[in-house]
Design a protein around this motif. Structure first.
Motif, PDB file in Angstrom:
ATOM      1  N   UNK A 102     -10.286   2.927  -0.685  1.00  0.00           N
ATOM      2  CA  UNK A 102      -9.437   2.017  -0.031  1.00  0.00           C
ATOM      3  C   UNK A 102      -8.329   1.576  -0.895  1.00  0.00           C
ATOM      4  N   UNK A 103      -8.581   1.541  -2.172  1.00  0.00           N
ATOM      5  CA  UNK A 103      -7.470   1.147  -3.129  1.00  0.00           C
ATOM      6  C   UNK A 103      -6.224   2.142  -3.174  1.00  0.00           C
ATOM      7  N   UNK A 104      -6.712   3.377  -3.123  1.00  0.00           N
ATOM      8  CA  UNK A 104      -5.829   4.442  -3.285  1.00  0.00           C
ATOM      9  C   UNK A 104      -5.059   4.537  -1.993  1.00  0.00           C
ATOM     10  N   UNK A 105      -5.508   4.270  -0.694  1.00  0.00           N
ATOM     11  CA  UNK A 105      -4.983   4.047   0.477  1.00  0.00           C
ATOM     12  C   UNK A 105      -3.860   3.046   0.361  1.00  0.00           C
ATOM     13  N   UNK A 106      -4.343   1.831  -0.116  1.00  0.00           N
ATOM     14  CA  UNK A 106      -3.414   0.780   0.025  1.00  0.00           C
ATOM     15  C   UNK A 106      -2.054   1.047  -0.990  1.00  0.00           C
ATOM     16  N   UNK A 107      -2.374   1.610  -2.208  1.00  0.00           N
ATOM     17  CA  UNK A 107      -1.493   1.825  -3.012  1.00  0.00           C
ATOM     18  C   UNK A 107      -0.343   3.049  -2.415  1.00  0.00           C
ATOM     19  N   UNK A 108      -1.175   4.060  -1.819  1.00  0.00           N
ATOM     20  CA  UNK A 108      -0.073   5.155  -1.203  1.00  0.00           C
ATOM     21  C   UNK A 108       0.682   4.343  -0.161  1.00  0.00           C
TER      22      UNK A 108
ATOM     23  N   UNK B 283       8.194   6.317  -2.595  1.00  0.00           N
ATOM     24  CA  UNK B 283       7.717   7.126  -3.274  1.00  0.00           C
ATOM     25  C   UNK B 283       6.573   7.878  -2.274  1.00  0.00           C
ATOM     26  N   UNK B 284       6.544   9.073  -1.854  1.00  0.00           N
ATOM     27  CA  UNK B 284       5.806   9.737  -1.116  1.00  0.00           C
ATOM     28  C   UNK B 284       4.883  10.800  -1.762  1.00  0.00           C
TER      29      UNK B 284
ATOM     30  N   UNK C  24       4.778   5.833 -14.311  1.00  0.00           N
ATOM     31  CA  UNK C  24       5.515   6.260 -13.524  1.00  0.00           C
ATOM     32  C   UNK C  24       6.753   5.368 -13.135  1.00  0.00           C
ATOM     33  N   UNK C  25       6.518   4.112 -12.613  1.00  0.00           N
ATOM     34  CA  UNK C  25       7.022   3.091 -11.952  1.00  0.00           C
ATOM     35  C   UNK C  25       7.956   2.659 -13.206  1.00  0.00           C
TER      36      UNK C  25
END
Length: 112
Positions: free
Chosen positions: A94-100, A108-109, A46-47
């Protein structure tokens, strides 16, 4: 039943339980790796698409590039933690939270 026979049955059951625990731990680690890698592949796609659409030198390009760089810099640390964490999916979450958080800081929300 003799005591020796019961002891042997207990030892067999204990070894089976240990084997099953080991298999479950390995499956959890593999699931965490897949979770992180598949999500990272989608996010990176996406990025990169955002960068290609916007063109170099634009604000969108800079935001997408910055988000990609920040996420990528923490990727290897998180993948190492998966190996050592007793609950590997906790690392993936935790990775998903950091990435979010990184994506939100860069505008990007929709990954919430």
């Amino acid at each position: 039943m003799a005591t020796d026979e019961l002891q042997n049955r207990i030892e067999v059951l204990e070894s089976k339980v240990a084997e099953l625990e080991s298999q479950q731990l390995l499956a959890t680690k593999e699931a965490a790796y897949v979770y992180i890698h598949s999500n990272w592949s989608f996010i990176r796609w996406f990025l990169t698409r955002e960068q290609d659409r916007a063109g170099e030198g634009t604000e969108t390009y800079a935001r997408a590039k910055n988000a990609e760089r920040l996420i990528d810099s923490g990727l290897s640390r998180n993948l190492r933690e998966v190996h050592f964490e007793p609950k590997a999916m906790d690392v993936a979450h935790r990775w998903r939270i950091e990435v979010t958080v990184i994506l939100t800081q860069n505008g990007y929300t929709f990954f919430d």
